[in-house]
Enzyme design. Structure first.
Site, short mmCIF file in Angstrom:
data_model
loop_
_atom_site.label_atom_id
_atom_site.label_comp_id
_atom_site.label_asym_id
_atom_site.label_seq_id
_atom_site.Cartn_x
_atom_site.Cartn_y
_atom_site.Cartn_z
CG HIS A 1 -2.19 1.01 1.38
ND1 HIS A 1 -3.22 0.65 1.89
CD2 HIS A 1 -2.06 2.14 0.63
CE1 HIS A 1 -4.20 1.77 1.52
NE2 HIS A 1 -3.44 2.67 1.01
CG HIS B 1 -1.41 6.66 -1.69
ND1 HIS B 1 -2.64 6.58 -2.57
CD2 HIS B 1 -1.48 6.00 -0.54
CE1 HIS B 1 -3.48 5.82 -1.63
NE2 HIS B 1 -3.01 5.67 -0.53
CG LEU B 2 4.62 4.71 -5.46
CD1 LEU B 2 5.46 4.23 -6.63
CD2 LEU B 2 5.46 5.19 -4.39
NE ARG B 3 -0.02 11.85 -3.07
CZ ARG B 3 -1.03 11.00 -2.28
NH1 ARG B 3 -2.07 10.14 -2.87
NH2 ARG B 3 -1.17 11.40 -1.04
CG HIS C 1 -10.32 3.33 2.09
ND1 HIS C 1 -9.14 4.19 2.27
CD2 HIS C 1 -11.53 3.99 2.87
CE1 HIS C 1 -9.64 5.39 2.88
NE2 HIS C 1 -10.78 5.10 3.30
CG HIS D 1 -5.89 1.90 5.71
ND1 HIS D 1 -6.92 1.77 5.87
CD2 HIS D 1 -5.52 2.64 4.51
CE1 HIS D 1 -7.71 2.48 4.71
NE2 HIS D 1 -7.01 2.96 3.87
CG ASP E 1 -2.44 4.59 3.62
OD1 ASP E 1 -2.28 5.00 2.23
OD2 ASP E 1 -3.28 4.91 4.22
CG HIS F 1 -0.51 14.99 1.01
ND1 HIS F 1 -1.39 14.87 0.03
CD2 HIS F 1 -1.03 13.85 2.02
CE1 HIS F 1 -2.41 13.95 0.44
NE2 HIS F 1 -2.23 13.31 1.33
#
Lengths: 428, 318
Positions: A56, A58-60, A177, A230, A303, A307
């Site tokens: 899990h 988030h590589l954006r 989720h 998560h 996770d 940002h």
């Protein structure tokens, strides 16, 4: 190239010389027994584990390259000891077609720092209305096996049922989720006495537990497998434990931050600590640690949620949800699980490599440390201590919750298919 | 006192000092020339991200009576609506030389962030943040209670105050529970269970769902504004049912102790949480609360900014 790791502690147990050649473990010899390699690493007192696998992140990329790219995210992963990461589908555009998942996969190959496995969206645009072309993503070059609308819950019970059924055709899994949307409208932090005092809208445990309870029953009913993203509450651990006892095919992950941080830190109103699901109570932290120790929780997954600074340098309500995790995950596990005696190193290998690889149906990862196996490996100095400096993280973002915290243990070297991606704690 | 962010920041002695100071400064209000030179040359910024005419005007009057330079910044029509962040707005205002920022914001904790993020260095006064706190409202309520119940002196030991209404969304209730408790009063919160915060049983107060049970013998009742829209989110079935169960009418007001008073932070929904008869009746001190608001806010500005000589205060009391 050939590599010789001298005196590494296999799973933290006996010392061996490890010979790596042609991308595989070519020999495990008594110390001093092996001859030279192109690269010789003094691995005495370092723990050797299979390369870590993250279910899990988030590589954006595509879409938010200002926060992270597959290149910078892969670098963070390698430094954290990971040789494989799953990249969630909530990019812009959403990874809901074979084209987007193949792009993500290829960018991972180009970066060459860890294997990047795209997660496919369950529904078109994560909108929860219509199934995405799951089969096309499964058959693409990216070979997708994990599907998730992570960021939003697949809330429609019929859609969830169909998704669970449909992925059986290619041995896929739905990673849910778990967040009942109506119970969490505008939610800012864990609901409890503290949210009442701070005047922040609550995110109640029941909103997570109700979805998990429904979904394990659905998975049972249609004889498919479901993975819980998560997991964060004591009640969720109990439901998953109950489901596993009944033989339901459910797996679950916990994040490093839910293993170590509690809602108390929200008193700062600093959105660096704002995350979804929210940080919970000390009792929840104890329950997820126990669940991870006894195997109810299968995996630690970061996770990792980068940002840009401005999205965290603001008032709490305006702040974005999410924290970095890749470069600090193993240290948190060492602090909370190894140094406390709850997991040995084989346990760490199991929860951070073997089981996540199995859940993701990855062939070359999470393999035993044996001759002939792929040389996806990590060397860890368990006694090292270091302090998190956000400016020195490889991630493009800085939103770590562990600023200035002393971390336990450090990744010294990472090998991807026999090639070092990290040596002496730095990218090669 | 560096900032005023929460009523929880105030000890009993600090709260009493503010109330006593407000009493002294209030004497200025009774003079023909309502002005003290105390904060001359100091700059107070009213930073209002949320509409609030009464609180804004009250702080304005307080700052002006202490001769501070005043900048009022309202979010409407300002750079905030163009997407400027709280941080940038604060940096701009500090660059203009603000010594204190009075902030009203819809996000709980925004004043706390201003005070502790390292963005700016000036004093921060919370003028109401989201559903968190409104400490100067609690101070003016305590001042009003003390005036009627304790002859304007000392604390509120042994007095019982009933606070009724939308506790869940009320920053006034949170600050009042903390402050009145610190001052020795016992507080009973009354609301339908849907409008009680989770964990309210851990607060330093009693909790009741029955207004008729809570009122008899109480020294004061404070009615909170209840937005009619809450009905649409299923907090209660209808405004009529709410009024019947939790509204203050003449019959209920008569259950109070003989000298019992009625407060409301305003703005009122007449006919909803309070009838017009009670709002305008003998026991009502609602208009007085507004006057006291200016005095209390003068005291807060004075104590936070005016480390200047006691002389000004002495002069005021002559």
């Amino acid at each position: 190239m050939s590599v010789l790791l001298k005196g590494a502690l296999l799973y933290g147990e006996e010392a061996v010389d490890v010979v790596i050649a042609e991308g595989r473990i070519a020999g495990l010899e008594p110390p001093g027994g092996a001859s030279d390699g192109d690269l010789v690493v003094d691995a005495r007192s370092l723990v050797l584990l299979p390369g870590l696998v993250d279910l899990h992140t988030h590589l954006r990329e595509p879409g938010r390259e200002d926060a992270e790219t597959i290149q910078t995210g892969s670098a963070a992963a390698a430094l954290g000891g990971f040789t494989a990461v799953h990249a969630m589908a909530n990019t812009q555009p959403v990874a809901d077609t074979a084209g987007v998942v193949e792009q993500v996969w290829r960018r991972g190959v180009d970066a060459g720092l860890c294997d990047v496995f795209p997660v496919g969206a369950v529904t078109v645009g994560l909108r929860g209305e219509q199934l995405a072309e799951l089969g096309a993503m499964a058959e693409s070059a990216a070979r997708v096996r994990v599907f998730s609308d992570d960021g939003v819950c697949v809330n429609d019970a019929v859609l969830m049922r169909r998704a669970l059924e449909y992925v059986k055709a290619f041995d896929g899994v739905i990673a849910q989720h778990a967040q009942e949307p109506r119970l969490t409208e505008g939610a800012q932090m864990n609901e409890g006495a503290l949210s009442g005092v701070l005047g922040l809208r609550g995110w109640p445990s029941v909103a997570e537990e109700a979805i998990i309870a429904r979904d394990v029953l659905l998975a049972d009913h249609v004889d498919s497998r479901v993975h819980i993203c998560h997991l964060s509450t004591r009640g969720s651990v109990e439901i998953v434990r109950w489901a596993k006892e009944r033989g339901i095919n459910v797996t679950a992950e916990v994040t490093p931050h839910h293993l170590v941080l509690t809602e108390e830190i929200a008193r700062t109103y600093d959105p660096r600590y704002k995350v979804n699901p929210p940080l919970r109570t000390a009792a929840d932290v104890e329950a997820v640690r126990r669940g991870l120790a006894d195997g109810t929780i299968d995996a630690v997954a970061t996770d990792h949620a980068p940002h840009p600074h401005e999205d965290k340098d603001c008032e709490w309500a305006a702040g974005a949800f999410g924290m970095l995790g890749l470069e600090t995950a193993l240290s948190v596990v060492i602090e909370t699980m190894v140094d406390t005696g709850r997991l040995d190193w084989r346990g760490v290998a199991d929860r951070m490599s073997v089981r996540p690889a199995r859940i993701g149906r990855l062939d070359g990862h999470g393999r035993p440390l044996e001759v002939g196996e792929p040389a996806n490996l990590v060397l860890v100095d368990p006694s090292a201590r270091w302090t998190v400096d956000p400016a020195r993280l490889a991630s493009r973002s800085r939103n770590t919750p562990f600023v200035a915290r002393e971390m336990h243990g450090r990744v010294v070297a990472t090998f991807l298919a026999g090639r070092p991606t990290v040596l002496e704690g730095r990218l090669t | 006192m560096r900032h005023l962010l929460s009523a929880a920041d105030l000890t009993r002695d600090e709260a009493l000092l503010i109330l006593d100071t407000a009493g002294e400064l209030g004497k200025v209000t009774d003079r023909a020339v309502k002005k003290l030179p105390t904060l001359r040359g100091r700059t107070v910024v009213n930073l209002f991200f949320e509409d609030s005419t009464r609180t804004r005007i009250s702080f304005e009057a307080a700052a002006k009576r202490l001769s501070a330079d005043l900048i009022t910044f309202s979010a409407k029509g300002s750079s905030v609506s163009k997407g400027e962040s709280l941080k940038d707005t604060a940096l701009t205002l500090e660059a203009m030389g603000a010594d204190a920022v009075v902030v009203r914001h819809e996000a709980s904790g925004a004043p706390h962030r201003l005070a502790h993020s390292g963005w700016i260095d000036c004093a921060v006064i919370n003028a109401g943040d989201g559903t968190h706190e409104h400490p100067t409202q609690a101070l003016l309520d305590a001042f009003t209670l003390r005036h009627h119940l304790s002859g304007g002196e000392g604390a509120l030991d042994g007095r019982r105050v009933v606070i009724v209404g939308d506790v869940l969304h009320s920053r006034v209730a949170r600050s009042n529970v903390l402050l009145l408790h610190a001052l020795g009063a016992s507080v009973t919160l009354v609301a339908p269970p849907t409008l009680m915060p989770v964990g309210v049983q851990t607060w330093p107060c009693e909790v009741s769902y029955d207004l008729d049970d809570a009122l008899p013998g109480a020294s004061a009742v404070m009615m909170l504004r209840v937005q009619r829209e809450r009905m649409n989110a299923a907090y209660f079935p209808s405004t009529h049912e709410y009024s019947r169960r939790y509204g203050l009418d003449t019959r209920r007001a008569s259950l109070l102790a003989d000298d019992g008073i009625v407060l409301h932070p305003g703005p009122m929904n007449r006919g909803m949480e309070i009838t017009a008869d009670v709002a305008d009746g003998q026991r009502s001190v609602i208009v007085e609360q507004v006057t006291n608001g200016v005095n209390v806010r003068m005291a807060v500005l004075y104590l936070i900014l005016g480390a200047r000589a006691e002389a000004d205060l002495t002069e005021a009391s002559q």
